[in-house]
Write a protein that holds these residues in place. Structure first.
Motif, PDB file in Angstrom:
ATOM      1  N   ASP A 132     -55.109  22.913  -9.385  1.00  0.00           N
ATOM      2  CA  ASP A 132     -54.864  21.803 -10.304  1.00  0.00           C
ATOM      3  C   ASP A 132     -56.073  20.885 -10.409  1.00  0.00           C
ATOM      4  O   ASP A 132     -56.386  20.387 -11.502  1.00  0.00           O
ATOM      5  CB  ASP A 132     -53.635  21.001  -9.852  1.00  0.00           C
ATOM      6  CG  ASP A 132     -52.323  21.729 -10.114  1.00  0.00           C
ATOM      7  OD1 ASP A 132     -52.331  22.702 -10.899  1.00  0.00           O
ATOM      8  OD2 ASP A 132     -51.300  21.323  -9.540  1.00  0.00           O
ATOM      9  N   THR A 139     -60.826  20.972 -17.779  1.00  0.00           N
ATOM     10  CA  THR A 139     -60.319  20.441 -19.046  1.00  0.00           C
ATOM     11  C   THR A 139     -61.206  19.318 -19.561  1.00  0.00           C
ATOM     12  O   THR A 139     -61.508  19.254 -20.764  1.00  0.00           O
ATOM     13  CB  THR A 139     -58.869  19.940 -18.854  1.00  0.00           C
ATOM     14  OG1 THR A 139     -58.057  21.034 -18.430  1.00  0.00           O
ATOM     15  CG2 THR A 139     -58.315  19.362 -20.145  1.00  0.00           C
ATOM     16  N   ARG A 175     -55.423  29.592 -17.419  1.00  0.00           N
ATOM     17  CA  ARG A 175     -54.544  28.475 -17.788  1.00  0.00           C
ATOM     18  C   ARG A 175     -55.184  27.632 -18.886  1.00  0.00           C
ATOM     19  O   ARG A 175     -54.503  27.186 -19.821  1.00  0.00           O
ATOM     20  CB  ARG A 175     -54.240  27.614 -16.555  1.00  0.00           C
ATOM     21  CG  ARG A 175     -53.286  28.272 -15.564  1.00  0.00           C
ATOM     22  CD  ARG A 175     -53.226  27.512 -14.238  1.00  0.00           C
ATOM     23  NE  ARG A 175     -52.646  26.176 -14.385  1.00  0.00           N
ATOM     24  CZ  ARG A 175     -52.605  25.292 -13.385  1.00  0.00           C
ATOM     25  NH1 ARG A 175     -53.095  25.597 -12.192  1.00  0.00           N
ATOM     26  NH2 ARG A 175     -52.056  24.103 -13.575  1.00  0.00           N
ATOM     27  N   ALA A 176     -56.485  27.425 -18.787  1.00  0.00           N
ATOM     28  CA  ALA A 176     -57.188  26.670 -19.832  1.00  0.00           C
ATOM     29  C   ALA A 176     -57.170  27.429 -21.156  1.00  0.00           C
ATOM     30  O   ALA A 176     -56.944  26.838 -22.225  1.00  0.00           O
ATOM     31  CB  ALA A 176     -58.630  26.396 -19.401  1.00  0.00           C
ATOM     32  N   ARG A 177     -57.365  28.726 -21.101  1.00  0.00           N
ATOM     33  CA  ARG A 177     -57.355  29.544 -22.318  1.00  0.00           C
ATOM     34  C   ARG A 177     -56.011  29.443 -23.036  1.00  0.00           C
ATOM     35  O   ARG A 177     -55.949  29.397 -24.263  1.00  0.00           O
ATOM     36  CB  ARG A 177     -57.647  31.011 -21.942  1.00  0.00           C
ATOM     37  CG  ARG A 177     -57.898  31.926 -23.158  1.00  0.00           C
ATOM     38  CD  ARG A 177     -57.455  33.364 -22.905  1.00  0.00           C
ATOM     39  NE  ARG A 177     -58.208  34.070 -21.891  1.00  0.00           N
ATOM     40  CZ  ARG A 177     -59.164  34.975 -22.142  1.00  0.00           C
ATOM     41  NH1 ARG A 177     -59.529  35.234 -23.368  1.00  0.00           N
ATOM     42  NH2 ARG A 177     -59.748  35.604 -21.143  1.00  0.00           N
ATOM     43  N   ARG A 178     -54.938  29.414 -22.245  1.00  0.00           N
ATOM     44  CA  ARG A 178     -53.604  29.409 -22.841  1.00  0.00           C
ATOM     45  C   ARG A 178     -53.159  28.025 -23.316  1.00  0.00           C
ATOM     46  O   ARG A 178     -52.238  27.930 -24.138  1.00  0.00           O
ATOM     47  CB  ARG A 178     -52.593  29.947 -21.823  1.00  0.00           C
ATOM     48  CG  ARG A 178     -52.819  31.416 -21.480  1.00  0.00           C
ATOM     49  CD  ARG A 178     -51.811  31.926 -20.459  1.00  0.00           C
ATOM     50  NE  ARG A 178     -52.089  33.314 -20.061  1.00  0.00           N
ATOM     51  CZ  ARG A 178     -51.324  34.028 -19.250  1.00  0.00           C
ATOM     52  NH1 ARG A 178     -50.226  33.495 -18.743  1.00  0.00           N
ATOM     53  NH2 ARG A 178     -51.651  35.279 -18.934  1.00  0.00           N
ATOM     54  N   SER A 179     -53.787  26.968 -22.814  1.00  0.00           N
ATOM     55  CA  SER A 179     -53.291  25.624 -23.117  1.00  0.00           C
ATOM     56  C   SER A 179     -54.219  24.772 -23.982  1.00  0.00           C
ATOM     57  O   SER A 179     -53.768  23.807 -24.593  1.00  0.00           O
ATOM     58  CB  SER A 179     -53.013  24.868 -21.811  1.00  0.00           C
ATOM     59  OG  SER A 179     -54.206  24.698 -21.065  1.00  0.00           O
ATOM     60  N   LEU A 180     -55.492  25.124 -24.060  1.00  0.00           N
ATOM     61  CA  LEU A 180     -56.451  24.291 -24.786  1.00  0.00           C
ATOM     62  C   LEU A 180     -56.788  24.889 -26.146  1.00  0.00           C
ATOM     63  O   LEU A 180     -56.584  26.084 -26.398  1.00  0.00           O
ATOM     64  CB  LEU A 180     -57.732  24.115 -23.961  1.00  0.00           C
ATOM     65  CG  LEU A 180     -57.560  23.497 -22.568  1.00  0.00           C
ATOM     66  CD1 LEU A 180     -58.911  23.392 -21.865  1.00  0.00           C
ATOM     67  CD2 LEU A 180     -56.888  22.137 -22.652  1.00  0.00           C
ATOM     68  N   ASP A 181     -57.341  24.050 -27.009  1.00  0.00           N
ATOM     69  CA  ASP A 181     -57.720  24.500 -28.350  1.00  0.00           C
ATOM     70  C   ASP A 181     -58.980  25.360 -28.333  1.00  0.00           C
ATOM     71  O   ASP A 181     -59.083  26.336 -29.085  1.00  0.00           O
ATOM     72  CB  ASP A 181     -57.959  23.285 -29.262  1.00  0.00           C
ATOM     73  CG  ASP A 181     -56.694  22.508 -29.547  1.00  0.00           C
ATOM     74  OD1 ASP A 181     -55.684  23.139 -29.911  1.00  0.00           O
ATOM     75  OD2 ASP A 181     -56.700  21.274 -29.390  1.00  0.00           O
TER      76      ASP A 181
END
Length: 432
Positions: A132, A139, A175-181
């Motif tokens: 985290d 992020t 996780r960043a790939r799935r949640s960020l633009d």
């Protein structure tokens, strides 16, 4: 065809397509003659893909009666493809600002590394950090990149050097790939350095027999999507034979070869990459003439990193020799604790001033050729119908201001758009 579209950008003073014939990359003359349209409009569909680009009057009449979720009047402004950062290390913990002072005082990269600093310092802190914590800092860093115009970025692991931490880093990237633009191309870089207490042979065996099989299992289970494999092929790190073994093992499990080579010493990394049909080799400050020729023949792209040579006071990569001999030249920020730069416009400026690239060549290297280096130029890197609607709108009548105004991108970039969605609108933009 649906009569509702996601975005209508109208009346742009200038639209830089970069290329317009489906080219997967540009070299030589193709880099000098960019495809640029005047007084144009663009349409992006609800699927995030570019549906039309052309003269403003023609687009207006063709799409009369259509509805749009958003309309932007770009009168007096420029539109260019979203910038692509083909080399970055954005997942890490531990501040290395103290090392910058050492380098300014004359310490070399390898002197800092051998004294327990550099990569090993970051490895210690990254191993201790939670997933985290790493995701939070990643992020923030990707947000800075996006506000600087980057819409697709290559993200490496490599500050773990053991199975658990490398997987932790890759899961954070996932996780960043799935949640960020912002778009992400994920790279496994477990061979970034030889871990303390291991020989090169032991580290190579661990990567091939332990880390890569575990990575393959995670990928097959759908937990991870990894695109590339990297190794630091360098004197005192991974030699040519160990680099070849690691890269071939990654290639055998479907990963694209994209690695560090010929940075501090001429290692014949370029020839190795050509032999393995590598997609890309980064750095290349010490590449030989034979290496340049081998890369040009193989279609292996050179990802040049002007920030690294600048900060470490290394010889500049031989961009002109590579360009003149037909190598596919791309650019990356090399963002990491050693070279802290999030801005591709500043990278392009340094490429022009220090590596003697033209502004046209620098833009190509940060768009279609950077997409090629990541195996994504069929969908990214130019403003052509059918490609993803990733673009920047600049508050300028000429696109070159993005490179010319060193550090001025914060007041030039008005909109960052990904898949036709406005992901950043800058209210600090000032008139030129």
């Amino acid at each position: 065809m649906s009569n509702t579209f996601r975005l209508y950008i109208k009346n742009a003073k200038q639209v830089v397509l970069v290329c317009n014939n489906g080219e997967r990359f540009l070299t030589k003359e193709g880099m000098k003659n960019l495809s640029v349209l005047e007084n144009c409009s663009l349409i992006i569909g609800k699927d995030g893909l570019l549906k039309a680009v052309g003269p403003a009057d023609s687009i207006q009449s063709r799409f009369e009666g259509a509805s749009f979720e958003k309309v932007i009047n770009a009168s007096g402004m420029c539109v260019i493809p979203g910038l692509i950062d083909a080399h970055s290390h954005p997942v890490w913990a531990g501040d290395r600002v103290h090392e910058f002072a050492l380098k300014l005082a004359g310490a070399t990269y390898m002197e800092v590394h051998q004294a327990g600093g550099g990569i090993h310092f970051t490895v210690t802190h990254t191993r201790q950090a939670s997933a985290d914590q790493l995701l939070s800092s990643l992020t923030q860093r990707l947000g800075r990149m996006l506000r600087s115009g980057t819409t697709l970025v290559e993200c490496k692991s490599g500050y773990g050097l053991d199975l658990d931490t490398e997987l932790k880093m890759l899961m954070v990237i996932e996780r960043a790939r799935r949640s960020l633009d912002v778009g992400i191309s994920s790279t496994y870089c477990g061979a970034h350095a030889v871990p303390k207490g291991k020989t090169v042979a032991e580290a190579t065996e661990d990567i091939i027999k332990v880390q890569l099989p575990a990575l393959r299992e995670k990928m097959e289970q759908g937990e991870l999507s990894v695109d590339n494999i990297d190794v630091f092929c360098e004197k005192g790190v991974f030699d040519l034979d160990s680099s070849r073994a690691i890269l071939q093992a990654g290639k055998d499990m479907g990963l694209q070869i994209n690695f560090h080579g010929d940075e501090l010493h001429p290692m014949n990394s370029a020839q190795l990459g050509a032999e393995l049909n590598a997609l890309a080799i980064s750095h290349l400050e010490e590449v030989t003439n034979d290496g340049i020729a081998a890369m040009a023949k193989a279609g292996t792209s050179a990802v040049l990193l002007p920030t690294t040579a600048y900060i470490l006071r290394l010889p500049q990569p031989r961009a002109r020799d590579m360009l003149d001999r037909g190598v596919i030249v791309a650019l990356g920020s090399d963002f990491n604790p050693n070279a802290y730069c999030c801005s591709m416009p500043m990278v392009m400026h340094l490429a022009c001033v220090n590596m003697r690239m033209t502004m046209n060549e620098a833009l190509v290297a940060a768009t279609i050729n950077a997409a090629y280096a990541l195996g994504l130029s069929q969908s990214h890197g130019s403003l052509e119908v059918g490609k993803q609607g990733d673009l920047l709108i600049l508050n300028s009548s000429r696109w070159e201001h993005l490179i010319y105004q060193f550090g001025g991108h914060q007041e030039l970039i008005k909109y960052v758009i990904i898949k036709g969605n406005v992901v950043y609108e800058n209210d600090k933009v000032m008139d030129l």
